[in-house]
Structure formats: structure tokens, C-alpha cells
Design a protein around this motif. Structure first.
Motif, PDB file in Angstrom:
ATOM      1  N   ILE A  35     -70.195  13.141   9.255  1.00 24.44           N
ATOM      2  CA  ILE A  35     -70.824  11.696  10.124  1.00 24.44           C
ATOM      3  C   ILE A  35     -70.591  12.036  11.166  1.00 24.44           C
ATOM      4  O   ILE A  35     -70.702  12.082  12.108  1.00 24.44           O
ATOM      5  N   ALA A  36     -68.746  12.072  11.755  1.00 24.35           N
ATOM      6  CA  ALA A  36     -68.014  12.486  12.805  1.00 24.35           C
ATOM      7  C   ALA A  36     -68.296  12.600  13.556  1.00 24.35           C
ATOM      8  O   ALA A  36     -68.414  13.285  15.134  1.00 24.35           O
ATOM      9  N   THR A  37     -68.306  15.024  12.845  1.00 19.33           N
ATOM     10  CA  THR A  37     -68.615  15.513  13.691  1.00 19.33           C
ATOM     11  C   THR A  37     -70.205  15.770  14.291  1.00 19.33           C
ATOM     12  O   THR A  37     -70.147  15.939  15.910  1.00 19.33           O
ATOM     13  N   TYR A  38     -71.055  15.203  13.750  1.00 17.67           N
ATOM     14  CA  TYR A  38     -72.862  14.582  14.182  1.00 17.67           C
ATOM     15  C   TYR A  38     -72.151  13.640  15.447  1.00 17.67           C
ATOM     16  O   TYR A  38     -73.184  14.218  16.380  1.00 17.67           O
ATOM     17  N   MET A  39     -72.035  13.160  14.751  1.00 18.52           N
ATOM     18  CA  MET A  39     -71.861  11.645  15.953  1.00 18.52           C
ATOM     19  C   MET A  39     -70.784  11.593  17.229  1.00 18.52           C
ATOM     20  O   MET A  39     -71.094  11.389  17.993  1.00 18.52           O
ATOM     21  N   GLY A  40     -70.288  12.700  16.814  1.00 14.38           N
ATOM     22  CA  GLY A  40     -68.900  13.180  18.304  1.00 14.38           C
ATOM     23  C   GLY A  40     -68.107  12.221  18.211  1.00 14.38           C
ATOM     24  O   GLY A  40     -67.491  11.502  19.030  1.00 14.38           O
ATOM     25  N   ARG A  41     -68.009  11.192  17.167  1.00 14.70           N
ATOM     26  CA  ARG A  41     -67.182  10.740  17.058  1.00 14.70           C
ATOM     27  C   ARG A  41     -65.622  10.674  15.950  1.00 14.70           C
ATOM     28  O   ARG A  41     -65.606  11.846  15.265  1.00 14.70           O
ATOM     29  N   SER A  42     -64.362  10.018  16.402  1.00  9.78           N
ATOM     30  CA  SER A  42     -63.194  10.394  15.140  1.00  9.78           C
ATOM     31  C   SER A  42     -63.981   9.948  13.765  1.00  9.78           C
ATOM     32  O   SER A  42     -63.571   8.991  13.930  1.00  9.78           O
ATOM     33  N   VAL A  43     -62.346  10.788  12.922  1.00 10.44           N
ATOM     34  CA  VAL A  43     -62.850  10.304  11.565  1.00 10.44           C
ATOM     35  C   VAL A  43     -62.163   9.244  11.307  1.00 10.44           C
ATOM     36  O   VAL A  43     -63.016   8.211  10.401  1.00 10.44           O
ATOM     37  N   GLY A  44     -60.940   8.523  12.571  1.00 13.48           N
ATOM     38  CA  GLY A  44     -61.182   6.679  11.723  1.00 13.48           C
ATOM     39  C   GLY A  44     -62.161   5.769  12.465  1.00 13.48           C
ATOM     40  O   GLY A  44     -62.394   5.423  11.660  1.00 13.48           O
ATOM     41  N   GLU A  45     -62.384   6.412  13.248  1.00 15.66           N
ATOM     42  CA  GLU A  45     -63.774   5.036  13.990  1.00 15.66           C
ATOM     43  C   GLU A  45     -64.443   5.491  12.336  1.00 15.66           C
ATOM     44  O   GLU A  45     -65.306   4.017  12.858  1.00 15.66           O
ATOM     45  N   VAL A  46     -65.375   6.534  12.323  1.00 11.69           N
ATOM     46  CA  VAL A  46     -65.998   6.186  11.275  1.00 11.69           C
ATOM     47  C   VAL A  46     -65.551   5.745   9.648  1.00 11.69           C
ATOM     48  O   VAL A  46     -66.666   4.568   9.492  1.00 11.69           O
ATOM     49  N   GLU A  47     -64.686   5.897   9.361  1.00 10.90           N
ATOM     50  CA  GLU A  47     -63.226   5.028   8.171  1.00 10.90           C
ATOM     51  C   GLU A  47     -63.900   4.052   7.770  1.00 10.90           C
ATOM     52  O   GLU A  47     -63.597   3.125   6.867  1.00 10.90           O
ATOM     53  N   TRP A  48     -63.998   3.133   9.009  1.00  7.24           N
ATOM     54  CA  TRP A  48     -64.319   1.755   9.296  1.00  7.24           C
ATOM     55  C   TRP A  48     -65.393   0.987   8.347  1.00  7.24           C
ATOM     56  O   TRP A  48     -65.954   0.266   8.331  1.00  7.24           O
ATOM     57  N   ALA A  49     -66.364   2.304   8.535  1.00  3.24           N
ATOM     58  CA  ALA A  49     -67.711   1.940   7.656  1.00  3.24           C
ATOM     59  C   ALA A  49     -67.424   1.086   5.866  1.00  3.24           C
ATOM     60  O   ALA A  49     -68.163   0.649   5.357  1.00  3.24           O
ATOM     61  N   SER A  98     -75.451   5.855  15.883  1.00  4.13           N
ATOM     62  CA  SER A  98     -74.711   4.778  16.767  1.00  4.13           C
ATOM     63  C   SER A  98     -74.362   4.306  15.197  1.00  4.13           C
ATOM     64  O   SER A  98     -74.341   4.063  14.570  1.00  4.13           O
ATOM     65  N   LEU A  99     -72.868   4.148  16.485  1.00  4.34           N
ATOM     66  CA  LEU A  99     -71.640   3.477  15.547  1.00  4.34           C
ATOM     67  C   LEU A  99     -71.714   2.149  14.899  1.00  4.34           C
ATOM     68  O   LEU A  99     -71.494   1.850  13.452  1.00  4.34           O
ATOM     69  N   LEU A 100     -72.486   1.009  15.523  1.00  4.20           N
ATOM     70  CA  LEU A 100     -72.167   0.296  15.278  1.00  4.20           C
ATOM     71  C   LEU A 100     -73.294   0.213  14.008  1.00  4.20           C
ATOM     72  O   LEU A 100     -73.139  -0.259  12.690  1.00  4.20           O
ATOM     73  N   GLY A 101     -74.714   0.621  14.458  1.00  3.62           N
ATOM     74  CA  GLY A 101     -75.250   0.912  13.122  1.00  3.62           C
ATOM     75  C   GLY A 101     -75.157   1.260  12.172  1.00  3.62           C
ATOM     76  O   GLY A 101     -75.426   1.040  10.885  1.00  3.62           O
ATOM     77  N   VAL A 102     -74.071   2.182  11.883  1.00  2.80           N
ATOM     78  CA  VAL A 102     -73.643   3.226  10.568  1.00  2.80           C
ATOM     79  C   VAL A 102     -72.778   1.637   9.955  1.00  2.80           C
ATOM     80  O   VAL A 102     -72.854   1.230   8.643  1.00  2.80           O
ATOM     81  N   TYR A 103     -72.132   1.228  10.620  1.00  2.00           N
ATOM     82  CA  TYR A 103     -71.216  -0.032  10.194  1.00  2.00           C
ATOM     83  C   TYR A 103     -72.000  -1.221   9.800  1.00  2.00           C
ATOM     84  O   TYR A 103     -71.777  -1.353   8.121  1.00  2.00           O
ATOM     85  N   ILE A 104     -73.064  -2.077  10.479  1.00  2.00           N
ATOM     86  CA  ILE A 104     -73.893  -2.703   9.614  1.00  2.00           C
ATOM     87  C   ILE A 104     -74.675  -2.203   8.659  1.00  2.00           C
ATOM     88  O   ILE A 104     -74.553  -3.277   7.404  1.00  2.00           O
ATOM     89  N   SER A 105     -75.613  -1.129   8.639  1.00  2.00           N
ATOM     90  CA  SER A 105     -75.975  -0.849   7.633  1.00  2.00           C
ATOM     91  C   SER A 105     -75.003   0.012   6.477  1.00  2.00           C
ATOM     92  O   SER A 105     -74.877  -0.292   5.252  1.00  2.00           O
ATOM     93  N   TYR A 106     -74.106   0.470   6.584  1.00  2.00           N
ATOM     94  CA  TYR A 106     -73.123   0.741   5.427  1.00  2.00           C
ATOM     95  C   TYR A 106     -72.309   0.021   4.771  1.00  2.00           C
ATOM     96  O   TYR A 106     -71.855   0.653   3.978  1.00  2.00           O
ATOM     97  N   GLY A 107     -71.972  -0.548   5.680  1.00  2.00           N
ATOM     98  CA  GLY A 107     -70.609  -1.520   5.569  1.00  2.00           C
ATOM     99  C   GLY A 107     -71.271  -3.018   5.631  1.00  2.00           C
ATOM    100  O   GLY A 107     -71.118  -3.421   4.584  1.00  2.00           O
ATOM    101  N   VAL A 108     -72.397  -3.362   6.040  1.00  2.00           N
ATOM    102  CA  VAL A 108     -73.105  -5.111   5.636  1.00  2.00           C
ATOM    103  C   VAL A 108     -74.049  -5.236   5.132  1.00  2.00           C
ATOM    104  O   VAL A 108     -73.775  -5.506   3.570  1.00  2.00           O
ATOM    105  N   VAL A 109     -75.335  -4.067   5.209  1.00  2.00           N
ATOM    106  CA  VAL A 109     -76.465  -4.242   4.082  1.00  2.00           C
ATOM    107  C   VAL A 109     -75.617  -3.859   3.314  1.00  2.00           C
ATOM    108  O   VAL A 109     -76.105  -4.280   1.492  1.00  2.00           O
TER     109      VAL A 109
END
Length: 426
Positions: A35-49, A98-109
Motif C-alpha cells: 500500500i505504501a509503495t503504491y501510494m508513494g507514502r512511508s510505511v510509518g504513515e500507512v501503519e496508522w490505519a 488517499s491516505l485519509l480515505g484509507v484511515y477512515i475506511s480501514y481504520g474507522v468504518v
């Protein structure tokens, strides 16, 4: 119809279908890097989900207990809808990067679906297995632990081939996988929802459900003790489990995947073994003493051989297996212990409240070992810290978790009972 109206079809099978679905949250480590590679984000950022999902799981369970208590059919359906929507939404927002979208969908919903789904089958199982409550909850919660073992091969297949650097050859497989899994788990959870049913003749005691007092629970020393030792057990388990790969690499053991599968089996096995062992004991709190003392013994045995530097590999693997078994056993032994102390009528509510410990531990467990490693650069120090926490949990189990049964219904409920009795006399 009679053939399916039994405890295996109406309680165990639906519980496994639901828990084997939502338990795939623990497969996160398999694809977080992709996910981090595809989105161009760090693993640490994605880990919060993942951290958000576990936190929301615990908090939705804490505040959703009364809802589950009132209607398991609504709660099982709601769980399926939230979990599946969260999983499909995660795929969509990965595609949108969308990292925020992943936080909301995987994390909250998805987290809401996890919390409600985790609670829903528990009381039904204990009603069907009145004399073997521990075995019943162990079977259900084992599904949560086994989900990783069952789903991991499918996920690896769906992700497809990787190049020499371990990057997916077809990056679009990452969000496609979530769509496919959402469809599979929708079917599984919906079947579980249809099958789940309480025994014939059982009626909810709505007065007790409505008048359960959170205030009395949060002031009760026994509940506080159970909450604390449950929290410590999860924190210690996550602290060690999160460093499993690093520890094995440190001692030079290469078959990390094999050990990961082995510890997952111990995690699931511990859920059945410890909770069913509790059915044979006078006080289920003894199970936690066994879990904590066996964990401390495993740490001491490893440390005797000069810590991880010179320990025999088999001892380190045994340590990881014992901690995983105790981690799983702590989860499955919780509902029967709460039932023994506070009664079965409001078990979904009090169990949900206790699961708030999981929410907090989900935020602190991984961070604890990471903090100790950052400050000391020593895996041995991680072992010392975890062993110390297990010692604290043992003392809590001995001195704070009293054997007496406690009522957590408010005075308003008691007044209603008095009024009913007066009416009867008149």
C-alpha cells in the motif's frame, strides 16, 4: 429445520464465520508495504490505519455492548455491513491514493464492524454452552486467531508475483484484492448473520440491560483489576509479537515465515486450551495466573542463557509460542471470567467495556517495544521490560481480582424490582 437448530449450527458455525472474517485485520503486515509503495507514502504513515482500526474496534465494543445485548441479528448485520464497506472502501481509496480515505475506511468504518462483530456471537455461545462457557468462547475467538493462517495464502495469491526487489509486478492487484475479499466476507458474514440464534425460550432481561451502570463498573476494584491485567497481557503480547521478525533475524534464524505460521497456530490453540481449561477450575482467574507465570518462566529461561545473544534458537521460538498462546488465551478467557464475576445477563455490555483495554493496548503495545529499542538498541532490554509488566499483571491477578460475584446494575434497576414486588403484594 431441527437438524440445524442446535448449538453447532446456531452458535459455533456463525461465530466462526464472523470471526474468521473480521480476524483478517491481523493480515495487515502482509500488504502494508505494498500500500505504501503504491501510494508513494512511508510505511510509518500507512501503519496508522491498523492502529486506528484496533482502537476503534475496542471503543466501538466498549460503547456498543448494550446495542449487541438488545438484538444480535441487528448487530451481526451491522457488523457485516460496516466491515465489508470498510474493506471495499479501503480498496477504492488505495486506488485514489488517499491516505485519509484509507484511515477512515480501514481504520474507522472497518473498525466499527470489527468491534460489533467481535462481541455479537459471545453471549449466544455461552447460552448454548452453559456448562462449557470457556470452550464456547475459545472456539469462537480461535476463529479470530486462525483468520491470519487461513487468509494469508489467499492474499498472497491475489497480490500476485513480485520482482527481484519484492515489489508487486502488477500494482493494481493491491486494491483489486480488497474488492474480492469484500465480496467473500460479505457472503461469510451474511450466512453467519442468518444462522446466529439464541436457544429457544431465552428472553432478554431488558430491565437489567437498560440499567447496567458504567459508573459502577468503572468504580469496581474487581473490574479495574481485570481491565488492567487484560491490558497488560495485550500490551506485552503486541510488544513481543511486533518484534518477532527482528528477533529471529537477530539470532540468525532464517525461516521466519515458518515461525510466523507456528506462532499463529499457538495463538489460536491458546484461545481454546486456556479458556476450556478454565471450565475445569474453581476460579477462572487462575488461568491468568498460569498465563503470566508461564510467560515469566519462558523469559527467565531465555535470559539464563545470556539473553538473545547466546540463547538456543529453540528456546527463542518456544518463548514466542508461549507468549502467543497466552496472548490468545487472555482474549478467550475474558468473557467467561466476566460472566463469573458480573453475571451473564449484561455480559455483552461489560465485555465490550473491558475490550476498551484492547483499544488502548493497540496504540501502546507496538510503540512500547519500538521505544525501548530506540533508547537501548537491545532486544534483551525489551524482554526485561515485558517480563516486568507480566510480574505486575500477576500481582494484580492475585491481589485485586477478587473471587466474589459483583452486581453492576444501577440503583434505578433495583428500585424497579422493589416496585414490581410491591405491586405483586397489592
Amino acid at each position: 429445520m431441527e437438524k440445524i437448530n442446535n448449538k453447532w449450527m446456531r452458535a459455533v458455525l456463525p461465530a466462526l464465520l464472523i470471526h474468521c472474517s473480521i480476524g483478517t485485520v491481523y493480515c495487515w503486515s502482509l500488504f502494508k508495504g505494498d500500500i505504501a509503495t503504491y501510494m508513494g507514502r512511508s510505511v510509518g504513515e500507512v501503519e496508522w490505519a491498523f492502529s486506528i482500526a484496533i482502537f476503534v474496534l475496542g471503543m466501538s465494543a466498549a460503547f456498543g455492548g448494550k446495542f449487541v445485548e438488545k438484538d444480535i441479528h441487528k448487530s451481526s448485520l451491522l457488523s457485516a455491513l460496516f466491515f465489508v464497506a470498510g474493506m471495499a472502501g479501503t480498496g477504492f481509496f488505495i486506488y485514489q491514493k488517499s491516505l485519509l480515505g484509507v484511515y477512515i475506511s480501514y481504520g474507522v468504518v472497518m473498525g466499527i464492524g470489527l468491534g460489533i462483530g467481535y462481541l455479537t456471537p459471545v453471549k449466544t455461545l455461552m447460552l448454548w454452552f452453559d456448562k462449557q462457557k470457556g470452550l464456547a468462547t475459545g472456539l469462537a475467538v480461535a476463529g479470530f486467531g486462525l483468520a491470519k493462517v487461513i487468509a494469508s495464502p489467499l492474499m498472497v495469491k491475489l497480490l500476485g508475483e513480485r520482482n527481484g526487489e519484492g515489489i508487486l509486478v502488477n500494482p493494481s492487484n493491491i486494491f483489486t484484492m480488497f474488492y474480492i475479499l469484500a465480496g467473500i466476507y460479505l457472503v461469510m458474514m451474511f450466512i453467519g448473520h442468518v444462522l446466529l440464534k439464541k436457544p429457544e425460550g431465552y428472553e432478554e432481561e431488558s430491565v437489567q440491560t437498560q440499567k447496567f451502570s458504567y459508573r459502577l463498573a468503572l468504580k469496581n476494584k474487581t473490574f479495574i483489576g481485570i481491565w488492567l491485567m487484560f491490558y497488560i497481557n495485550i500490551t506485552c503480547g503486541l510488544a513481543l509479537i511486533s518484534q518477532e521478525k527482528g528477533i529471529l533475524a537477530f539470532i540468525g534464524f532464517g525461516a521466519i515465515g515458518l515461525v510466523s505460521s507456528l506462532t499463529a497456530i499457538f495463538n489460536a490453540g491458546g484461545r481454546i486450551f486456556f479458556s476450556s481449561l478454565g471450565d475445569r477450575m474453581k476460579d477462572r482467574n487462575s488461568i491468568y495466573k498460569i498465563i503470566f507465570i508461564s510467560s515469566i518462566s519462558a523469559f527467565l529461561l531465555t535470559i539464563v542463557f545470556d539473553g538473545l545473544n547466546n540463547s538456543i534458537v529453540i528456546l527463542v521460538i518456544a518463548l514466542l509460542c508461549i507468549i502467543n498462546a497466552g496472548y490468545g488465551g487472555g482474549f478467550s478467557s475474558l468473557p467467561p471470567l466476566l460472566s463469573d464475576r458480573f453475571g451473564l445477563d449484561s455480559i455483552s455490555t461489560v465485555h465490550g467495556l473491558a475490550l476498551s483495554a484492547w483499544a488502548i493496548a493497540g496504540l501502546t503495545g507496538n510503540q512500547l517495544s519500538a521505544f525501548v529499542l530506540d533508547k537501548t538498541q537491545s532486544y534483551d532490554m525489551v524482554l526485561y521490560v515485558i517480563m516486568g509488566l507480566f510480574a505486575v499483571a500477576t500481582l494484580i491477578s492475585i491481589f485485586l481480582v477478587k473471587p466474589e460475584k459483583v452486581r453492576l446494575q444501577s440503583e434505578a434497576k433495583e428500585q424497579i424490582v422493589v416496585d414490581v414486588k410491591k405491586d405483586a403484594l397489592i
